[in-house]
Write an enzyme that holds these catalytic residues in place. Structure first.
Site, mmCIF file in Angstrom:
data_model
loop_
_atom_site.group_PDB
_atom_site.id
_atom_site.type_symbol
_atom_site.label_atom_id
_atom_site.label_comp_id
_atom_site.label_asym_id
_atom_site.label_seq_id
_atom_site.Cartn_x
_atom_site.Cartn_y
_atom_site.Cartn_z
ATOM 1 N N PRO A 12 0.753 -1.236 0.000
ATOM 2 C CA PRO A 12 0.000 0.000 0.000
ATOM 3 C C PRO A 12 0.787 1.291 0.000
ATOM 4 C CG PRO A 12 0.216 -0.844 2.212
ATOM 5 C CD PRO A 12 1.210 -1.509 1.344
ATOM 6 N N GLU A 13 1.211 1.790 -1.084
ATOM 7 C CA GLU A 13 1.570 3.199 -1.183
ATOM 8 C C GLU A 13 1.001 3.675 -2.504
ATOM 9 O OE1 GLU A 13 5.459 4.614 -0.034
ATOM 10 O OE2 GLU A 13 5.769 2.910 1.284
ATOM 11 N N LYS A 28 -3.667 6.991 -0.491
ATOM 12 C CA LYS A 28 -3.773 5.539 -0.399
ATOM 13 C C LYS A 28 -5.218 5.078 -0.299
ATOM 14 C CE LYS A 28 0.506 5.813 2.234
ATOM 15 N NZ LYS A 28 1.110 5.636 3.563
ATOM 16 N N ARG A 30 -3.689 -9.301 7.458
ATOM 17 C CA ARG A 30 -3.522 -8.676 8.779
ATOM 18 C C ARG A 30 -4.737 -7.863 9.216
ATOM 19 N NH1 ARG A 30 2.277 -5.905 9.282
ATOM 20 N NH2 ARG A 30 1.385 -5.380 11.291
ATOM 21 N N ARG A 39 9.410 3.961 12.195
ATOM 22 C CA ARG A 39 9.599 3.069 11.060
ATOM 23 C C ARG A 39 11.065 2.951 10.696
ATOM 24 N NH1 ARG A 39 4.223 2.596 9.352
ATOM 25 N NH2 ARG A 39 5.211 0.795 8.407
#
Length: 272
Positions: free
Chosen positions: A2-3, A58, A113, A260
């Site tokens: 996801p970007e 996104k 997830r 991160r």
DNA sequence: CTCTATGTTTAATT
DNA sequence: GAATTAAACATAGA
């Protein structure tokens, strides 16, 4: 997956599958996709025509006229396409069955997830409205960036991942953009020179363009309904701690910023 | 078993 | 107020 480039690829595929079809039914097998907010009533979508699929940052927005279907892929979400009889993938959390003339198609949302979101509404959701300009759709307004960044003190990499400043950049592309820009990811935003901000903007365009081109190529080659993912080889510094910098050969370092993992070249990427 | 992971939100702390 | 940090969500892979 996801970007921005990954979500743009998903938008492209979703649009091919859905635009112009009529929704037969929407089935949600996971209530958590709405995040405890009012559970989306799937009944309000049956019989509606899909007008198109949009994206900002996104977020995906499937346009059903009076009704909107918002999708965020989180870390592991993806959209797939199968015939209604075919077995679902393991972590399929939702299905949209659509009809185009006689033919039926099942578009499935898969998310191991379950960090993604799926929301049915009549109006734009706050998360969508809060997004800043999309670098692909709106371009990057550098003078505005210079002003905004000048007001803040946080690390430039953290700012790049702020979806209200620019929508769609995540950990990978923030890391890559700053390498291309030759800017140390820890640099405080108010310490960036206008020249550095311009370099960062170019770095963002460059890393996004590289990924978008990869997806275009994969689609042109691979053909139908198949989402290709980017791998470790596709990036210049992301995930390459300990490897030599492709530009100068120095050892790529890894630190943590904004919670991160962040890789960078301590020689090429400067603070000022 | 341990560590890490392309995201976001919320709470606690500085 | 602004910035930072940790945790939570739940799972897979190295």
């Amino acid at each position: 997956m996801p970007e921005l480039p990954d979500v743009e690829d998903a938008r492209h595929e979703l649009s091919r599958w859905l635009t112009g079809t009529t929704v037969v039914e929407l089935h949600l097998s996971d209530t958590r996709l709405g995040r405890g907010k009012r559970a989306p009533p799937p009944a309000m979508v049956a019989g509606r025509r899909v007008l198109g699929v949009g994206r900002r940052g996104k977020w995906l927005r499937i346009d059903l006229g009076e009704v909107l279907l918002f999708s965020h892929l989180g870390m592991t979400g993806k959209w797939t396409c199968r015939s209604p009889g075919a077995p679902a993938e393991r972590s399929e959390r939702a299905q949209i069955v659509v009809r185009r003339r006689r033919a039926r198609l099942c578009v499935g949302y898969v998310d191991a997830r379950r960090l993604g979101r799926l929301v049915v509404t009549r109006d734009d959701i706050p998360e969508w409205r809060a997004l800043g300009p999309d670098p692909l759709a709106d371009g990057i307004d550098v003078p505005r960036l210079i002003v905004e960044l000048g007001k803040q003190r946080r690390a430039v990499k953290v700012a790049l991942m702020d979806q209200s400043l620019l929508a769609g950049i995540g950990n990978v592309h923030a890391t890559e953009a700053l390498f291309f820009a030759g800017v140390d990811p820890r640099t405080r935003t108010d310490a960036l020179s206008p020249r550095q901000v311009r370099a960062v903007a170019r770095g963002v365009r460059r890393t996004l363009a590289r990924s978008l081109a990869r997806y275009r190529k994969a689609r042109a080659r691979g053909g139908s309904g198949y989402v290709s993912e980017e791998g470790p080889d596709d990036f210049v510094v992301y995930g390459r701690e300990g490897e030599p910098c492709p530009r100068c050969g120095a050892r790529i370092e890894r630190i943590v910023l904004g919670g991160r993992g962040t890789t960078f070249c301590p020689r090429c990427q400067r603070r000022s």
